[in-house]
Design a protein around this motif. Structure first.
Motif, PDB file in Angstrom:
ATOM      1  N   SER A 135      45.401  40.095  40.029  1.00 16.07           N
ATOM      2  CA  SER A 135      45.195  41.508  40.340  1.00 16.07           C
ATOM      3  C   SER A 135      45.974  42.339  39.326  1.00 16.07           C
ATOM      4  O   SER A 135      47.131  42.039  39.025  1.00 16.07           O
ATOM      5  CB  SER A 135      45.682  41.848  41.749  1.00 16.07           C
ATOM      6  N   SER A 167      43.984  33.088  50.466  1.00 16.32           N
ATOM      7  CA  SER A 167      44.225  34.199  51.390  1.00 16.32           C
ATOM      8  C   SER A 167      43.005  35.098  51.543  1.00 16.32           C
ATOM      9  O   SER A 167      42.897  35.859  52.496  1.00 16.32           O
ATOM     10  CB  SER A 167      45.418  35.041  50.910  1.00 16.32           C
ATOM     11  N   ARG A 168      42.070  35.013  50.596  1.00 19.03           N
ATOM     12  CA  ARG A 168      40.829  35.794  50.685  1.00 19.03           C
ATOM     13  C   ARG A 168      39.603  34.888  50.729  1.00 19.03           C
ATOM     14  O   ARG A 168      38.478  35.323  50.463  1.00 19.03           O
ATOM     15  CB  ARG A 168      40.726  36.773  49.513  1.00 19.03           C
ATOM     16  N   ASP A 169      39.837  33.636  51.012  1.00 15.43           N
ATOM     17  CA  ASP A 169      38.752  32.670  51.101  1.00 15.43           C
ATOM     18  C   ASP A 169      37.986  32.566  49.776  1.00 15.43           C
ATOM     19  O   ASP A 169      36.766  32.431  49.754  1.00 15.43           O
ATOM     20  CB  ASP A 169      37.801  33.046  52.246  1.00 15.43           C
ATOM     21  N   TRP A 170      38.720  32.641  48.658  1.00 19.71           N
ATOM     22  CA  TRP A 170      38.106  32.534  47.339  1.00 19.71           C
ATOM     23  C   TRP A 170      38.225  31.131  46.754  1.00 19.71           C
ATOM     24  O   TRP A 170      37.758  30.896  45.638  1.00 19.71           O
ATOM     25  CB  TRP A 170      38.754  33.534  46.373  1.00 19.71           C
ATOM     26  N   ASP A 226      35.580  38.806  44.168  1.00 21.72           N
ATOM     27  CA  ASP A 226      36.145  37.923  43.141  1.00 21.72           C
ATOM     28  C   ASP A 226      35.207  37.966  41.939  1.00 21.72           C
ATOM     29  O   ASP A 226      34.160  37.324  41.927  1.00 21.72           O
ATOM     30  CB  ASP A 226      36.268  36.503  43.684  1.00 21.72           C
ATOM     31  N   LYS A 229      44.521  32.454  46.224  1.00 25.02           N
ATOM     32  CA  LYS A 229      43.067  32.539  46.351  1.00 25.02           C
ATOM     33  C   LYS A 229      42.629  32.283  47.791  1.00 25.02           C
ATOM     34  O   LYS A 229      41.715  32.947  48.308  1.00 25.02           O
ATOM     35  CB  LYS A 229      42.397  31.512  45.435  1.00 25.02           C
ATOM     36  N   SER A 235      39.739  33.260  39.345  1.00 17.67           N
ATOM     37  CA  SER A 235      39.579  34.278  40.383  1.00 17.67           C
ATOM     38  C   SER A 235      40.300  35.549  39.960  1.00 17.67           C
ATOM     39  O   SER A 235      41.499  35.521  39.677  1.00 17.67           O
ATOM     40  CB  SER A 235      40.142  33.794  41.731  1.00 17.67           C
ATOM     41  N   GLU A 266      40.544  39.747  41.060  1.00 24.88           N
ATOM     42  CA  GLU A 266      40.223  40.844  41.970  1.00 24.88           C
ATOM     43  C   GLU A 266      39.537  41.976  41.201  1.00 24.88           C
ATOM     44  O   GLU A 266      40.045  42.441  40.181  1.00 24.88           O
ATOM     45  CB  GLU A 266      41.510  41.354  42.610  1.00 24.88           C
ATOM     46  N   PRO A 293      38.422  45.430  45.754  1.00 27.03           N
ATOM     47  CA  PRO A 293      39.318  44.263  45.871  1.00 27.03           C
ATOM     48  C   PRO A 293      38.784  43.119  46.725  1.00 27.03           C
ATOM     49  O   PRO A 293      39.363  42.036  46.709  1.00 27.03           O
ATOM     50  CB  PRO A 293      40.586  44.868  46.493  1.00 27.03           C
ATOM     51  N   THR A 294      37.689  43.333  47.434  1.00 27.37           N
ATOM     52  CA  THR A 294      37.126  42.244  48.236  1.00 27.37           C
ATOM     53  C   THR A 294      36.275  41.299  47.387  1.00 27.37           C
ATOM     54  O   THR A 294      35.872  40.233  47.866  1.00 27.37           O
ATOM     55  CB  THR A 294      36.270  42.801  49.377  1.00 27.37           C
TER      56      THR A 294
END
Length: 383
Positions: A247, A259-262, A282, A257, A272, A274, A279-280
């Motif tokens: 980010s 933490s956002r299911d990336w 990838d 990664k 990955s 942001e 920010p949602t």
């Protein structure tokens, strides 16, 4: 002691070399060579006029088929991050009021470009997130990308301009790495490479988190050589692609990664990043050839780190990149086509003068691959 620029002749295979570089301080010598390479690889006045000509012809064509539409420019031409390989990125707004008709309008435009005789090669790609027309301008041999109603391109361009103003050393580092990736066919997002926007964000993140001066000023301990070598080392050997996402918001950071299911279990090493505007999202995972890019970065680091090359070679950057005949032919052709002095006053570039005396060969027929072979094997239409 540096040679007189007015009499120094560059080696044929390294036309950016404009002087004898500092051998007592080899890091300073590499810094000097990066400066000269950036000057050479940057857009020449003739190339600027060429791209303006393409834009004008596209605007005239669009006005005939979509009278109420507007044509906007974004990407590397607008941000002054062009290299000779760079496309002209164009977005058309208002070609249709109905989103469901967008693909149909894109095919209408595709057919008109093809009928106009403006292109020697054209394809339309609809399977991507943003459908796109890619073609080669028959007059210049330059590549052009056209999309419809894509707001993100203009937003990204504005953001990159802000960061370029904040980090003055961002531009030279970007141009060197961009050229390096282009020569390895790793510079196009649609084919899994690292596109310009993604690359700039990676460099911004490196400057934010791993440099003292944040790319704002040159110092004895942090010049262009340090930054370029450091970038290649970090992304080639150190960055944890499996765990971390990038980010650049609020000064920059890494976050997990997962933490956002990336985290893609089938390809955990994907890049990955942001999306600064959303920010949602990838935006890095589209670069599915990241393993190849990682290897290229590591290879570049080991080459640049071997400063003993300066004992015998005029150029160390010449160990990373080359000037292929198709590029020399392209620049020579554009100089002949657009070498007039009229029109918008351009910034003088001494590297353009150095380049022009290298190559006087006549350009062969303009077909895909004469200048930029990276698209030569792409089918004409991809749905």
């Amino acid at each position: 002691m540096a040679a007189d620029r007015s009499t120094f002749l560059p080696p044929r295979d390294c036309p950016w070399v404009a002087r004898e570089y500092n051998l007592d301080d080899k890091c300073k010598g590499l810094h000097q060579e990066i400066e000269d390479f950036v000057e050479w690889v940057s857009q020449t006045p003739e190339e600027d006029r060429m791209r303006q000509d393409i834009i004008t012809r596209i605007k005239e064509l669009v006005a005939k088929i979509f009278p109420h539409a507007t044509v906007k420019i974004y990407g590397s031409y607008e941000t002054d991050l062009c290299i000779p390989y760079s496309d002209v990125d164009i977005v058309i707004f208002g070609a249709t009021k109905d989103e469901t008709e967008r693909t149909s309008s894109l095919f209408t435009l595709y057919n008109e470009i093809e009928r106009s005789g403006m292109t020697s090669f054209i394809q339309i790609i609809t399977h991507t997130k943003v459908p796109i027309i890619k073609f080669v301008d028959s007059k210049s041999g330059s590549r052009v990308d056209v999309t419809l109603d894509c707001e993100s391109g203009a937003e990204n361009t504005k953001m990159i301009k802000r960061y370029l103003a904040e980090y003055p050393l961002l531009r030279p580092i970007t141009l060197v790495i961009k050229y390096y990736l282009a020569q390895r066919y790793l510079n196009e997002t649609w084919s899994g490479g690292i596109g310009s926007y993604t690359l700039v964000i990676m460099i911004i993140s490196y400057l934010q988190l791993h440099t003292k001066n944040k790319g704002k000023v040159v110092s004895d301990n942090e010049n262009l050589a340090h930054l370029l070598t450091g970038f290649f080392h970090y992304y080639g050997n150190q960055f944890d692609y499996i765990t971390n996402a990038i980010s650049i918001l609020e000064g920059g950071r890494y976050f997990p990664k997962a933490s956002r299911d990336w985290l893609n279990q089938n390809a955990p090493g994907l890049l990955s990043i942001e999306d600064p505007h959303n920010p949602t999202i990838d935006m890095g995972c589209a670069s599915y050839q990241i393993e190849r890019a990682k290897e290229a970065f590591s290879e570049a680091y080991h080459t640049l780190n071997n400063l003993d090359l300066y004992n015998t070679d005029v150029s160390i950057i010449g160990k990373l990149v080359s000037v292929e005949s198709n590029l020399a032919n392209f620049r020579d052709r554009i100089k002949r086509l657009y070498g007039h002095t009229g029109g918008k006053k351009q910034k003088k570039r001494t590297t353009q003068q150095r380049f022009s005396r290298r190559n006087n060969r006549e350009q062969r027929a303009i077909v895909m691959g004469d200048f930029f072979p990276t698209l030569g094997s792409v089918p004409q239409k991809t749905k």
